[in-house]
Design a protein around this motif. Structure first.
Motif, PDB file in Angstrom:
ATOM      1  N   PRO A   1     -10.534  19.709 -10.311  1.00  7.70           N
ATOM      2  CA  PRO A   1      -9.564  19.858  -9.213  1.00  7.70           C
ATOM      3  C   PRO A   1      -8.213  19.271  -9.600  1.00  7.70           C
ATOM      4  O   PRO A   1      -8.090  18.564 -10.614  1.00  7.70           O
ATOM      5  N   ILE A   2      -7.223  19.552  -8.782  1.00  4.85           N
ATOM      6  CA  ILE A   2      -5.849  19.138  -9.084  1.00  4.85           C
ATOM      7  C   ILE A   2      -5.598  17.775  -8.459  1.00  4.85           C
ATOM      8  O   ILE A   2      -5.620  17.636  -7.234  1.00  4.85           O
ATOM      9  N   PRO A   3      -5.347  16.753  -9.276  1.00  3.38           N
ATOM     10  CA  PRO A   3      -5.122  15.405  -8.739  1.00  3.38           C
ATOM     11  C   PRO A   3      -3.641  15.166  -8.476  1.00  3.38           C
ATOM     12  O   PRO A   3      -2.909  14.658  -9.323  1.00  3.38           O
ATOM     13  N   LEU A   4      -3.192  15.513  -7.290  1.00  4.75           N
ATOM     14  CA  LEU A   4      -1.769  15.444  -6.973  1.00  4.75           C
ATOM     15  C   LEU A   4      -1.315  14.029  -6.613  1.00  4.75           C
ATOM     16  O   LEU A   4      -0.368  13.497  -7.183  1.00  4.75           O
ATOM     17  N   GLY A   5      -1.979  13.435  -5.627  1.00  6.67           N
ATOM     18  CA  GLY A   5      -1.532  12.133  -5.126  1.00  6.67           C
ATOM     19  C   GLY A   5      -2.683  11.180  -4.928  1.00  6.67           C
ATOM     20  O   GLY A   5      -3.831  11.591  -4.747  1.00  6.67           O
TER      21      GLY A   5
ATOM     22  N   ASN B   1       8.769  11.333 -12.097  1.00  7.73           N
ATOM     23  CA  ASN B   1       7.465  10.676 -12.079  1.00  7.73           C
ATOM     24  C   ASN B   1       6.415  11.408 -11.257  1.00  7.73           C
ATOM     25  O   ASN B   1       5.323  10.883 -11.041  1.00  7.73           O
ATOM     26  N   THR B   2       6.722  12.602 -10.806  1.00  2.00           N
ATOM     27  CA  THR B   2       5.789  13.319  -9.946  1.00  2.00           C
ATOM     28  C   THR B   2       4.704  14.011 -10.777  1.00  2.00           C
ATOM     29  O   THR B   2       4.908  14.356 -11.944  1.00  2.00           O
ATOM     30  N   THR B   3       3.570  14.224 -10.158  1.00  3.36           N
ATOM     31  CA  THR B   3       2.506  14.981 -10.809  1.00  3.36           C
ATOM     32  C   THR B   3       2.970  16.410 -11.073  1.00  3.36           C
ATOM     33  O   THR B   3       2.580  17.010 -12.074  1.00  3.36           O
TER      34      THR B   3
ATOM     35  N   VAL C   1       0.867  -1.175   0.000  1.00  2.00           N
ATOM     36  CA  VAL C   1       0.000   0.000   0.000  1.00  2.00           C
ATOM     37  C   VAL C   1       0.904   1.225   0.000  1.00  2.00           C
ATOM     38  O   VAL C   1       1.934   1.228   0.690  1.00  2.00           O
ATOM     39  N   ALA C   2       0.539   2.258  -0.757  1.00  2.00           N
ATOM     40  CA  ALA C   2       1.415   3.432  -0.819  1.00  2.00           C
ATOM     41  C   ALA C   2       0.642   4.656  -1.255  1.00  2.00           C
ATOM     42  O   ALA C   2      -0.371   4.570  -1.951  1.00  2.00           O
ATOM     43  N   LYS C   3       1.151   5.804  -0.837  1.00  2.00           N
ATOM     44  CA  LYS C   3       0.695   7.098  -1.340  1.00  2.00           C
ATOM     45  C   LYS C   3       1.719   7.549  -2.369  1.00  2.00           C
ATOM     46  O   LYS C   3       2.902   7.691  -2.057  1.00  2.00           O
ATOM     47  N   ILE C   4       1.271   7.740  -3.616  1.00  2.00           N
ATOM     48  CA  ILE C   4       2.177   8.045  -4.719  1.00  2.00           C
ATOM     49  C   ILE C   4       1.658   9.226  -5.527  1.00  2.00           C
ATOM     50  O   ILE C   4       0.545   9.702  -5.313  1.00  2.00           O
ATOM     51  N   SER C   5       2.455   9.662  -6.485  1.00  2.00           N
ATOM     52  CA  SER C   5       2.009  10.687  -7.421  1.00  2.00           C
ATOM     53  C   SER C   5       0.906  10.121  -8.309  1.00  2.00           C
ATOM     54  O   SER C   5       1.019   8.997  -8.820  1.00  2.00           O
ATOM     55  N   ALA C   6      -0.136  10.900  -8.519  1.00  2.00           N
ATOM     56  CA  ALA C   6      -1.268  10.418  -9.312  1.00  2.00           C
ATOM     57  C   ALA C   6      -0.852  10.060 -10.736  1.00  2.00           C
ATOM     58  O   ALA C   6      -1.385   9.118 -11.323  1.00  2.00           O
ATOM     59  N   GLN C   7       0.102  10.795 -11.287  1.00  2.00           N
ATOM     60  CA  GLN C   7       0.427  10.600 -12.694  1.00  2.00           C
ATOM     61  C   GLN C   7       1.128   9.282 -12.990  1.00  2.00           C
ATOM     62  O   GLN C   7       1.162   8.833 -14.127  1.00  2.00           O
ATOM     63  N   VAL C   8       1.651   8.604 -11.975  1.00  2.00           N
ATOM     64  CA  VAL C   8       2.381   7.362 -12.212  1.00  2.00           C
ATOM     65  C   VAL C   8       1.438   6.160 -12.350  1.00  2.00           C
ATOM     66  O   VAL C   8       1.851   5.089 -12.808  1.00  2.00           O
TER      67      VAL C   8
ATOM     68  N   GLY D   1      -1.928  23.370  -6.014  1.00  2.00           N
ATOM     69  CA  GLY D   1      -0.970  22.813  -6.962  1.00  2.00           C
ATOM     70  C   GLY D   1       0.460  23.258  -6.735  1.00  2.00           C
ATOM     71  O   GLY D   1       0.738  24.159  -5.934  1.00  2.00           O
ATOM     72  N   PRO D   2       1.398  22.630  -7.446  1.00  2.00           N
ATOM     73  CA  PRO D   2       2.808  23.009  -7.344  1.00  2.00           C
ATOM     74  C   PRO D   2       3.056  24.395  -7.929  1.00  2.00           C
ATOM     75  O   PRO D   2       2.306  24.870  -8.778  1.00  2.00           O
ATOM     76  N   LEU D   3       4.118  25.020  -7.460  1.00  2.00           N
ATOM     77  CA  LEU D   3       4.465  26.375  -7.886  1.00  2.00           C
ATOM     78  C   LEU D   3       5.786  26.379  -8.637  1.00  2.00           C
ATOM     79  O   LEU D   3       6.757  25.769  -8.200  1.00  2.00           O
ATOM     80  N   LEU D   4       5.805  27.079  -9.751  1.00  2.00           N
ATOM     81  CA  LEU D   4       7.043  27.318 -10.485  1.00  2.00           C
ATOM     82  C   LEU D   4       7.650  28.612  -9.951  1.00  2.00           C
ATOM     83  O   LEU D   4       7.056  29.683 -10.067  1.00  2.00           O
ATOM     84  N   LEU D   5       8.832  28.492  -9.335  1.00  2.00           N
ATOM     85  CA  LEU D   5       9.473  29.629  -8.680  1.00  2.00           C
ATOM     86  C   LEU D   5      10.828  29.941  -9.290  1.00  2.00           C
ATOM     87  O   LEU D   5      11.457  29.080  -9.904  1.00  2.00           O
ATOM     88  N   SER D   6      11.260  31.169  -9.069  1.00  2.00           N
ATOM     89  CA  SER D   6      12.598  31.592  -9.492  1.00  2.00           C
ATOM     90  C   SER D   6      13.356  32.147  -8.290  1.00  2.00           C
ATOM     91  O   SER D   6      12.765  32.716  -7.376  1.00  2.00           O
ATOM     92  N   SER D   7      14.674  31.979  -8.347  1.00  2.00           N
ATOM     93  CA  SER D   7      15.501  32.500  -7.260  1.00  2.00           C
ATOM     94  C   SER D   7      15.801  33.985  -7.426  1.00  2.00           C
ATOM     95  O   SER D   7      16.135  34.657  -6.448  1.00  2.00           O
ATOM     96  N   ALA D   8      15.660  34.514  -8.660  1.00  2.00           N
ATOM     97  CA  ALA D   8      16.093  35.898  -8.852  1.00  2.00           C
ATOM     98  C   ALA D   8      15.276  36.698  -9.849  1.00  2.00           C
ATOM     99  O   ALA D   8      15.426  37.913  -9.919  1.00  2.00           O
TER     100      ALA D   8
END
Length: 263
Positions: free
Chosen positions: A177-181, A104-106, A52-59, A81-88
């Motif tokens: 909705p966002i299907p993350l895991g 393999n992550t969502t 049994v496991a909690k995994i990324s939905a996309q896998v 959902g996940p965020l696309l970030l920049s350092s500068a």
């Protein structure tokens, strides 16, 4: 019956599964748990190492022959959902590599979904564990990257720049909705055992949701961030009614994601 369970150390997982791991009354199961980042859990399930496991939905399409997607215990929702970030920089640079928290992550799939709608070329990608992505952004060794879990709540405080809310983009484009895991169980366990597993997860979650204070010492000990308010925000965002019952909207969102993963 002893079962091998794999979950992450993130507050939404430890919140849902804590009571299960501590031992529910009249439980038929003894749990041997592995705590790992989601990419590691994905890889373990791809090798068939967990019951049994909690995994990324996309896998899931890669393991659908041997694992069943459970109707509870996952992470699906709105505004999470996940965020696309920049350092500068305040703008995304397609000429620079983007670091993702596992192939393999969502989060990786949602980034590719957004990128394909913005640019015609192939993205330059690198991969690291989710906490390494964030630390690299803070140290500016990673110019732009996708962050998940607790770091969704700390980027502004830490002086990073938001380039794109990938979950908001998914919601805008799909209306779902966002299907993350998701939680999965080996089909070889049999329907009766799998249904008992689902019952245990729901019982564990119901116990957690009835607590006056959602944050416990167990959750704090496992979390990447030692901040009760961030942990509370994390649980409030990622644990919801979808966690207890995926429901029609949740299954529709998963179907959308699984079709995308085949493209």
């Amino acid at each position: 019956m002893q079962l091998k369970l794999g979950i992450s150390t993130c507050p939404n997982d430890t919140f849902i599964y804590e009571s299960l791991l501590c031992g529910l009354e009249n439980s038929p199961f003894e749990w041997k748990v592995t705590f790992a980042d989601v990419q590691t859990l994905n890889e373990m399930v791809l090798r068939g190492e967990l019951d049994v496991a909690k995994i990324s939905a996309q896998v899931y399409p890669q393991i659908a022959e041997t694992y069943r997607c459970l109707g509870c215990g996952g992470a699906i929702g709105y505004g999470c959902g996940p965020l696309l970030l920049s350092s500068a920089s305040d703008s995304f640079n397609p000429n620079l590599p983007t670091t993702l928290p596992g192939a393999n992550t969502t989060a990786a799939l949602l980034f590719k979904f957004w990128y394909a709608h913005q640019f015609k070329n192939t993205p330059k990608l690198e991969y690291a564990l989710f906490n390494e992505v964030y630390q690299g952004l803070l140290g500016q060794s990673i110019p732009q990257g996708v962050t998940i879990h607790e770091h969704r709540f700390t980027w502004k405080r830490d002086g990073l720049h938001l380039l794109q809310d990938l979950g908001a983009y998914w919601e805008q484009e799909t209306g779902s909705p966002i299907p993350l895991g998701i939680a999965v169980a080996k089909k070889e366990l049999g329907d009766a055992t799998i249904e008992s597993v689902e019952l245990e997860i729901r019982r564990s979650l119901q116990i957690a949701r009835q607590r006056q204070n959602p944050v416990t010492p167990f959750i704090v000990k496992k979390a990447q961030i030692d901040d009760d308010e961030v942990i509370k925000s994390h649980i409030a965002m990622f644990v919801n009614d979808f966690s207890e019952n995926v429901g029609e909207a949740g299954w529709r969102a998963l179907d959308n994601l699984w079709r995308l993963s085949h493209c």
